[in-house]
Motif scaffolding. Structure first.
Motif, PDB file in Angstrom:
ATOM      1  N   SER A   1       0.830  -1.206   0.000  1.00 40.49           N
ATOM      2  CA  SER A   1       0.000   0.000   0.000  1.00 40.49           C
ATOM      3  C   SER A   1       0.863   1.254   0.000  1.00 40.49           C
ATOM      4  O   SER A   1       1.771   1.393   0.817  1.00 40.49           O
ATOM      5  CB  SER A   1      -0.891   0.004   1.257  1.00 40.49           C
ATOM      6  OG  SER A   1      -1.488   1.272   1.433  1.00 40.49           O
ATOM      7  N   LEU A   2       0.568   2.173  -0.900  1.00 40.81           N
ATOM      8  CA  LEU A   2       1.303   3.446  -0.929  1.00 40.81           C
ATOM      9  C   LEU A   2       0.546   4.571  -0.225  1.00 40.81           C
ATOM     10  O   LEU A   2       1.137   5.572   0.144  1.00 40.81           O
ATOM     11  CB  LEU A   2       1.576   3.872  -2.378  1.00 40.81           C
ATOM     12  CG  LEU A   2       2.377   2.912  -3.250  1.00 40.81           C
ATOM     13  CD1 LEU A   2       2.670   3.570  -4.598  1.00 40.81           C
ATOM     14  CD2 LEU A   2       3.674   2.506  -2.582  1.00 40.81           C
ATOM     15  N   GLN A   3      -0.783   4.424  -0.098  1.00 44.25           N
ATOM     16  CA  GLN A   3      -1.581   5.521   0.454  1.00 44.25           C
ATOM     17  C   GLN A   3      -2.636   4.986   1.410  1.00 44.25           C
ATOM     18  O   GLN A   3      -3.822   4.967   1.065  1.00 44.25           O
ATOM     19  CB  GLN A   3      -2.296   6.299  -0.671  1.00 44.25           C
ATOM     20  CG  GLN A   3      -1.389   7.027  -1.629  1.00 44.25           C
ATOM     21  CD  GLN A   3      -2.155   8.100  -2.402  1.00 44.25           C
ATOM     22  OE1 GLN A   3      -3.127   8.675  -1.919  1.00 44.25           O
ATOM     23  NE2 GLN A   3      -1.726   8.386  -3.606  1.00 44.25           N
ATOM     24  N   PRO A   4      -2.229   4.605   2.609  1.00 45.65           N
ATOM     25  CA  PRO A   4      -3.208   4.034   3.546  1.00 45.65           C
ATOM     26  C   PRO A   4      -4.363   4.968   3.879  1.00 45.65           C
ATOM     27  O   PRO A   4      -5.401   4.502   4.346  1.00 45.65           O
ATOM     28  CB  PRO A   4      -2.364   3.726   4.795  1.00 45.65           C
ATOM     29  CG  PRO A   4      -1.046   4.383   4.593  1.00 45.65           C
ATOM     30  CD  PRO A   4      -0.867   4.619   3.131  1.00 45.65           C
ATOM     31  N   SER A   5      -4.214   6.268   3.609  1.00 51.66           N
ATOM     32  CA  SER A   5      -5.299   7.202   3.928  1.00 51.66           C
ATOM     33  C   SER A   5      -6.296   7.354   2.781  1.00 51.66           C
ATOM     34  O   SER A   5      -7.250   8.109   2.891  1.00 51.66           O
ATOM     35  CB  SER A   5      -4.708   8.578   4.271  1.00 51.66           C
ATOM     36  OG  SER A   5      -3.980   9.094   3.176  1.00 51.66           O
ATOM     37  N   HIS A   6      -6.100   6.636   1.688  1.00 54.85           N
ATOM     38  CA  HIS A   6      -7.005   6.773   0.547  1.00 54.85           C
ATOM     39  C   HIS A   6      -8.228   5.866   0.733  1.00 54.85           C
ATOM     40  O   HIS A   6      -8.087   4.735   1.190  1.00 54.85           O
ATOM     41  CB  HIS A   6      -6.262   6.405  -0.737  1.00 54.85           C
ATOM     42  CG  HIS A   6      -7.005   6.805  -1.975  1.00 54.85           C
ATOM     43  ND1 HIS A   6      -8.074   6.110  -2.453  1.00 54.85           N
ATOM     44  CD2 HIS A   6      -6.836   7.852  -2.792  1.00 54.85           C
ATOM     45  CE1 HIS A   6      -8.532   6.708  -3.552  1.00 54.85           C
ATOM     46  NE2 HIS A   6      -7.794   7.769  -3.774  1.00 54.85           N
TER      47      HIS A   6
END
Lengths: 250, 250, 250, 250
Positions: free
Chosen positions: D132-137
């Motif tokens: 995962s590169l963007q856990p906040s997405h």
């Protein structure tokens, strides 16, 4: 899920020092921005101002904030570096940040983006017309294809910011300039939004479209995760490697 | 056009303190990076190291630099804030910046990008394979679809950087991780490049593909304009406005 | 390296059917664009027009082209699907494509980008002012911070294109609209550029800044690689896998 | 707001022709994807398969769809151009599109993106690990930092797609390759998502993380506006222009 925790920071100097500005925003810009958010969202909204201890932005306040709005203009230099560092770290950890108007050269904004916020400006009571580029984006939910502000300060390109991850509105100015007026970037786990209008001498934050965008921004930039991005971490391999127990050099 | 002026900054501590590292880079990492640039470009290449006065990066040196390479690891904290500020301002004004390997948490890199540079790491003598995403990009001129480094330190995602303006290479690691290994961003008028490989204990900077990328980076990030982005400027209108001579409030 | 091979495609109908347009471009828009490129670049420039066999864009011509300019307006539907397919495939394989003005709804542009090219338009002899967002970009080499075209057709947002990889200029229009006027995207190995100005009834392509951008575009979008992106390829593993000789299902 | 209307298109040939595939997906891949969406979202989910009239994707079905999933592999050529055109137009008008696995070379995907979908592939029962590169997405809501699929088909870079507007996951493969496995683009008013895993011979769509991403994708790509982007529209000026009633040339 708990209610969205919104903190509105306002410098709150113009409104106390200028009769003209006080006439426009008798309770301060922060009160107007707060009401714009509250009237559409089920959120806990608090405010903070420059002359409070730690500008009202103690570590406890920041820790309890999901999205922070920032309005500042004449006293950027008074903002303490410790608070700037605290806000920056919170953004990387997942807090949203919505920077308004003259915050384009605030310490917080330039630190988070790494650019100068440079632009051209003029105050001449001129017309601004904002054009929507992405009507399907949550930030522009309920916003028409364009809307006008009869009088605003002009900000013109070149605006020195990193390429926006999302470019959402462009402004046309009567005096001949253009501007990227609604932009968004991700920094760490946090969402950063810049929204251009909002000079203190005009009733911009009572415009219904502007208010809708403020509320949309609070919802869109609201925290989704919380993680402190401190020191890089050393990890063990997930697959066989030649020298798994090696001592790190250096 | 004058020759490209390249400055290679190296911390230059490992090479003096560790027999192992000195055996790999007897003249220092800066010497190897310099030769990689010089062997392909008609450039004036100078070097600078941490323990020189002002780290060798005086205002005069920075003013005369078109692109600055940065290698640092164990002594990021020793870099003076004044030099960091000087480098940052120079990048905004048009100087290129090429950050190598462990510079991912250097003051310069995190200041310019506004993120933490967080990542996972491991030193286990493992294999790295770099894959090209954009063979038509100048940074990858002459680079094959993939190439290998038999032993490298591992850096794994999530790498805390802003979305790259250009994502050029991805790394595969033997131990199971992946990484965005060659990225570029614009900041102000300057081009910023991050290139992952280059741990001090391995002869990475003698790999011919790595060397080609270093030279490509010097050419690609080379200065194209020079402009100090200081205070925003007040401008007169280009078209008629209601109140052209208005006094600015605030 | 061999000289840059540039092909200028022009519909070439307005200039033959309208006295007004012929008075502006007596030799055709293609002649004016060709001279703009030739006066700055050491390039082989050829032209092609709609009513030639295969629109002058035979496979041999396309194969020999490094960058193709495209001007069309009233006869997009006459462009054969075979030529559109040929151009599209060439772009993916590394040929540059520079789409001008009313080419925003050409088959070639909409096929390559996957969007409609939708916009607002008006012809009212109004002023356009173009603002530079990235003075350090090769496409804007030699271009001032802004320049004006006294009379142009208006194109206004929302312009239905994918997010540009690079957004380089914004236009201000006298009648109240704004537009993303110089954009670039990568498709496959090819660079695609859109440049807005150039209505047939105005002498836009004789403006020195416009001409400079045309030449810059030819240089920037010029082919760097050549590879046919046909069927995906089956590859052997670079590392041990459980079942290397497996028959593919399906 | 009305319930989200989701349509799952599946080629549905492998499951009927291969005992091996039927053993994995006895009711078809579409049934498994449908259940993954339904178990988390309050949505109306319908399915469509290739051999139905108009592939089950009549104009009425498409008009009533907020987000369309697409799984196809061996019979891309059988998909009618009329349906491709219908889907493309719907995406531009605001419908979401989620393309799965071998859909990377489907007519729908290549038309909407304008690229070939080229990649390297191999079927060797190897391990895939997704990072995962963007856990906040929102697309990665509930997804850990990485997860594994014990056996999958390999897809390796270079993946010929436009630069993703959002790059969300990278895959590591046992055999030595990497891949951009979860990407998103905006086209017109519609959101397009590509999600790599899902070879027909492995039970990938029963993995709980994969299922969560399918449901997240349905929610994220769901329609937000509906507008037919047909012909560009002629507009009157919002500000005075020299020649407001001018006849358009051409």
């Amino acid at each position: 899920m708990s209610r969205l925790a919104v903190t509105i920071f306002n410098e709150f100097l113009h409104e106390r020092e200028s009769d003209l500005v006080r006439a426009v925003y008798p309770d301060g810009i922060h009160a107007e921005v707060s009401s714009a958010v509250s009237e559409r969202l089920d959120a806990d909204v608090r405010t903070a101002t420059l002359r409070e201890p730690e500008h009202g932005l103690t570590q406890a306040v920041i820790d309890a904030t999901d999205v922070l709005f920032w309005w500042g203009h004449k006293a950027h230099a008074e903002v303490s570096d410790a608070v700037v560092e605290r806000v920056h770290r919170a953004v990387l950890g997942g807090m949203g940040l919505v920077v308004l108007h003259s915050g384009h050269v605030s310490k917080v904004f330039t630190r988070v983006l790494g650019t100068s916020g440079w632009l051209r400006w003029r105050e001449a009571d001129e017309k601004e017309r904002l054009w929507s580029l992405q009507p399907s984006h949550p930030l522009l939910d309920g916003i028409p294809e364009h809307f006008e502000l009869e009088q605003e300060e002009m900000y013109g390109e070149r605006f020195d910011v990193p390429e926006p991850d999302e470019l959402l509105m462009l402004s046309w100015f009567q005096g001949g300039e253009v501007f990227r007026s609604l932009c968004s970037w991700r920094r760490g786990h946090g969402r950063v939004i810049y929204f251009r209008p909002g000079h203190e001498a005009y009733p911009t934050y009572r415009n219904r479209h502007v208010r809708r965008i403020l509320a949309n921004a609070a919802a869109y930039a609201g925290r989704r995760v919380r993680q402190d991005l401190g020191r890089p971490i050393q990890v063990e391999a997930l697959e066989p490697v030649p020298n798994p127990g090696k001592e790190h050099v250096g």
